[in-house]
Design a protein around this motif. Structure first.
Motif, PDB file in Angstrom:
ATOM      1  N   LEU A 172       0.731  -1.476   0.170  1.00 15.21           N
ATOM      2  CA  LEU A 172       0.350  -0.008  -0.127  1.00 15.21           C
ATOM      3  C   LEU A 172       1.015   1.573   0.158  1.00 15.21           C
ATOM      4  O   LEU A 172       1.028   2.905  -0.626  1.00 15.21           O
ATOM      5  CB  LEU A 172      -1.135  -0.147   1.098  1.00 15.21           C
ATOM      6  CG  LEU A 172      -2.086   0.830   1.253  1.00 15.21           C
ATOM      7  CD1 LEU A 172      -2.605   1.383   0.271  1.00 15.21           C
ATOM      8  CD2 LEU A 172      -2.137   0.918   2.822  1.00 15.21           C
ATOM      9  N   TRP A 173       1.906   1.212   0.489  1.00 14.12           N
ATOM     10  CA  TRP A 173       2.731   2.695   1.437  1.00 14.12           C
ATOM     11  C   TRP A 173       4.382   2.819  -0.006  1.00 14.12           C
ATOM     12  O   TRP A 173       3.430   3.867  -0.819  1.00 14.12           O
ATOM     13  CB  TRP A 173       3.528   2.078   2.028  1.00 14.12           C
ATOM     14  CG  TRP A 173       4.581   2.951   2.129  1.00 14.12           C
ATOM     15  CD1 TRP A 173       4.515   4.309   2.845  1.00 14.12           C
ATOM     16  CD2 TRP A 173       5.546   3.409   3.270  1.00 14.12           C
ATOM     17  NE1 TRP A 173       5.726   5.567   2.516  1.00 14.12           N
ATOM     18  CE2 TRP A 173       6.289   4.451   3.015  1.00 14.12           C
ATOM     19  CE3 TRP A 173       6.520   1.806   3.562  1.00 14.12           C
ATOM     20  CZ2 TRP A 173       7.930   4.330   3.991  1.00 14.12           C
ATOM     21  CZ3 TRP A 173       7.812   2.322   3.949  1.00 14.12           C
ATOM     22  CH2 TRP A 173       8.635   3.898   4.125  1.00 14.12           C
ATOM     23  N   LYS A 174       3.972   1.281  -1.082  1.00 15.90           N
ATOM     24  CA  LYS A 174       5.419   2.028  -1.887  1.00 15.90           C
ATOM     25  C   LYS A 174       4.935   1.470  -3.409  1.00 15.90           C
ATOM     26  O   LYS A 174       5.243   1.325  -3.908  1.00 15.90           O
ATOM     27  CB  LYS A 174       6.996   1.434  -1.366  1.00 15.90           C
ATOM     28  CG  LYS A 174       7.507   1.745  -0.048  1.00 15.90           C
ATOM     29  CD  LYS A 174       8.276   2.866  -1.018  1.00 15.90           C
ATOM     30  CE  LYS A 174       9.009   3.708   0.406  1.00 15.90           C
ATOM     31  NZ  LYS A 174       9.629   4.922  -0.109  1.00 15.90           N
ATOM     32  N   ARG A 175       4.611   0.289  -3.647  1.00 20.55           N
ATOM     33  CA  ARG A 175       4.300  -0.385  -4.284  1.00 20.55           C
ATOM     34  C   ARG A 175       2.910  -0.137  -4.995  1.00 20.55           C
ATOM     35  O   ARG A 175       2.320  -1.159  -5.579  1.00 20.55           O
ATOM     36  CB  ARG A 175       4.432  -1.902  -4.569  1.00 20.55           C
ATOM     37  CG  ARG A 175       5.656  -2.013  -3.668  1.00 20.55           C
ATOM     38  CD  ARG A 175       6.582  -1.893  -5.502  1.00 20.55           C
ATOM     39  NE  ARG A 175       8.433  -2.317  -5.302  1.00 20.55           N
ATOM     40  CZ  ARG A 175       9.125  -1.649  -4.690  1.00 20.55           C
ATOM     41  NH1 ARG A 175       8.635   0.087  -4.806  1.00 20.55           N
ATOM     42  NH2 ARG A 175      10.702  -2.224  -4.533  1.00 20.55           N
ATOM     43  N   ARG A 176       1.805   0.958  -4.605  1.00 15.47           N
ATOM     44  CA  ARG A 176       0.083   1.101  -4.869  1.00 15.47           C
ATOM     45  C   ARG A 176      -0.087   0.668  -6.573  1.00 15.47           C
ATOM     46  O   ARG A 176      -0.880  -0.146  -6.953  1.00 15.47           O
ATOM     47  CB  ARG A 176       0.183   2.189  -4.715  1.00 15.47           C
ATOM     48  CG  ARG A 176      -1.778   2.658  -4.468  1.00 15.47           C
ATOM     49  CD  ARG A 176      -1.848   3.064  -3.713  1.00 15.47           C
ATOM     50  NE  ARG A 176      -3.514   3.326  -3.549  1.00 15.47           N
ATOM     51  CZ  ARG A 176      -3.969   3.120  -2.967  1.00 15.47           C
ATOM     52  NH1 ARG A 176      -3.962   3.986  -1.937  1.00 15.47           N
ATOM     53  NH2 ARG A 176      -5.590   3.260  -2.437  1.00 15.47           N
ATOM     54  N   ASP A 177       0.687   1.263  -7.076  1.00 15.41           N
ATOM     55  CA  ASP A 177       1.231   1.395  -8.827  1.00 15.41           C
ATOM     56  C   ASP A 177       1.914   0.325  -9.744  1.00 15.41           C
ATOM     57  O   ASP A 177       1.506   0.601 -10.374  1.00 15.41           O
ATOM     58  CB  ASP A 177       0.535   2.849  -9.243  1.00 15.41           C
ATOM     59  CG  ASP A 177       0.029   3.281  -8.635  1.00 15.41           C
ATOM     60  OD1 ASP A 177      -1.864   3.055  -8.424  1.00 15.41           O
ATOM     61  OD2 ASP A 177       0.422   4.350  -8.122  1.00 15.41           O
ATOM     62  N   ASP A 178       2.380  -1.121  -8.825  1.00 12.96           N
ATOM     63  CA  ASP A 178       2.957  -1.366 -10.027  1.00 12.96           C
ATOM     64  C   ASP A 178       2.196  -3.040 -10.248  1.00 12.96           C
ATOM     65  O   ASP A 178       1.867  -3.195  -9.156  1.00 12.96           O
ATOM     66  CB  ASP A 178       4.326  -1.821  -8.398  1.00 12.96           C
ATOM     67  CG  ASP A 178       5.123  -2.801  -8.900  1.00 12.96           C
ATOM     68  OD1 ASP A 178       5.561  -3.493 -10.079  1.00 12.96           O
ATOM     69  OD2 ASP A 178       6.404  -3.326  -8.863  1.00 12.96           O
ATOM     70  N   PRO A 179       1.831  -2.817 -11.411  1.00 12.51           N
ATOM     71  CA  PRO A 179       1.322  -4.029 -11.507  1.00 12.51           C
ATOM     72  C   PRO A 179       1.914  -5.423 -11.313  1.00 12.51           C
ATOM     73  O   PRO A 179       1.047  -6.662 -10.819  1.00 12.51           O
ATOM     74  CB  PRO A 179       1.966  -4.504 -13.478  1.00 12.51           C
ATOM     75  CG  PRO A 179       2.439  -2.690 -13.707  1.00 12.51           C
ATOM     76  CD  PRO A 179       2.608  -2.295 -12.529  1.00 12.51           C
ATOM     77  N   ALA A 180       3.192  -5.826 -11.488  1.00 12.45           N
ATOM     78  CA  ALA A 180       3.970  -7.473 -10.384  1.00 12.45           C
ATOM     79  C   ALA A 180       3.285  -6.975  -8.949  1.00 12.45           C
ATOM     80  O   ALA A 180       3.410  -8.270  -8.708  1.00 12.45           O
ATOM     81  CB  ALA A 180       5.269  -6.574 -10.487  1.00 12.45           C
ATOM     82  N   PHE A 181       3.390  -5.910  -8.019  1.00  7.20           N
ATOM     83  CA  PHE A 181       2.735  -5.883  -7.537  1.00  7.20           C
ATOM     84  C   PHE A 181       1.451  -6.534  -7.049  1.00  7.20           C
ATOM     85  O   PHE A 181       1.141  -7.185  -6.153  1.00  7.20           O
ATOM     86  CB  PHE A 181       3.297  -4.575  -6.320  1.00  7.20           C
ATOM     87  CG  PHE A 181       3.498  -5.022  -4.874  1.00  7.20           C
ATOM     88  CD1 PHE A 181       4.522  -6.297  -4.271  1.00  7.20           C
ATOM     89  CD2 PHE A 181       2.999  -5.131  -3.581  1.00  7.20           C
ATOM     90  CE1 PHE A 181       4.762  -6.019  -2.727  1.00  7.20           C
ATOM     91  CE2 PHE A 181       2.413  -5.457  -2.432  1.00  7.20           C
ATOM     92  CZ  PHE A 181       3.510  -5.465  -2.367  1.00  7.20           C
ATOM     93  N   LEU A 182       0.698  -5.726  -7.897  1.00  4.32           N
ATOM     94  CA  LEU A 182      -1.001  -5.744  -8.241  1.00  4.32           C
ATOM     95  C   LEU A 182      -1.459  -7.251  -8.261  1.00  4.32           C
ATOM     96  O   LEU A 182      -1.801  -7.678  -7.928  1.00  4.32           O
ATOM     97  CB  LEU A 182      -1.408  -4.949  -8.750  1.00  4.32           C
ATOM     98  CG  LEU A 182      -1.427  -3.468  -8.680  1.00  4.32           C
ATOM     99  CD1 LEU A 182      -2.216  -2.699  -9.635  1.00  4.32           C
ATOM    100  CD2 LEU A 182      -2.262  -3.232  -7.265  1.00  4.32           C
ATOM    101  N   ARG A 183      -0.590  -8.153  -8.896  1.00  3.88           N
ATOM    102  CA  ARG A 183      -0.693  -9.577  -9.537  1.00  3.88           C
ATOM    103  C   ARG A 183      -1.441 -10.338  -8.524  1.00  3.88           C
ATOM    104  O   ARG A 183      -2.292 -10.879  -8.508  1.00  3.88           O
ATOM    105  CB  ARG A 183       0.286 -10.282 -10.344  1.00  3.88           C
ATOM    106  CG  ARG A 183      -0.515 -10.227 -11.724  1.00  3.88           C
ATOM    107  CD  ARG A 183       0.612 -11.120 -12.774  1.00  3.88           C
ATOM    108  NE  ARG A 183       0.770  -9.800 -13.958  1.00  3.88           N
ATOM    109  CZ  ARG A 183       2.497  -9.352 -13.910  1.00  3.88           C
ATOM    110  NH1 ARG A 183       3.350 -10.175 -12.896  1.00  3.88           N
ATOM    111  NH2 ARG A 183       3.147  -8.342 -14.200  1.00  3.88           N
TER     112      ARG A 183
END
Length: 100
Positions: free
Chosen positions: A73-84
């Motif tokens: 939530l803090w650092k990778r909110r828009d990172d597609p690899a983290f959203l997967r």
């Protein structure tokens, strides 16, 4: 394909589901094992019985899940690899909270 709303809300929802999963054991009765009278064959002294400290790993697992959700939530909110993996983690957190 995920909608922009879903992309924006998945990380906060994941954090809330993780928090629910982490605090759920505090609101449920502790599991202290099964009553030996329920087994068909009485065993006075089981040959394998893990020590209580062996279950301390669950504290680390719960802590790591919470750190992972907060970091996302803090650092990778828009990172597609983290959203997967976020949606499967969200579903498992919700189901795990209900199961506990």
């Amino acid at each position: 394909m995920r909608t922009p709303f879903m992309k924006r809300m998945i990380q906060p929802a994941l954090l809330l589901a993780t928090l629910a999963f982490v605090v759920a054991p505090a609101f449920t009765p502790p599991f202290t094992g099964y009553d030996p009278g329920q087994f068909p064959v009485a065993i006075e002294r089981p040959s394998i019985q893990p020590a209580g400290y062996a279950f301390a790993i669950w504290g680390l697992i719960y802590l790591w899940l919470l750190i992972h959700a907060a970091f996302g939530l803090w650092k990778r909110r828009d990172d597609p690899a983290f959203l997967r993996p976020s949606l499967p983690l969200l579903v498992s957190g919700l189901l795990g909270s209900l199961w506990l």
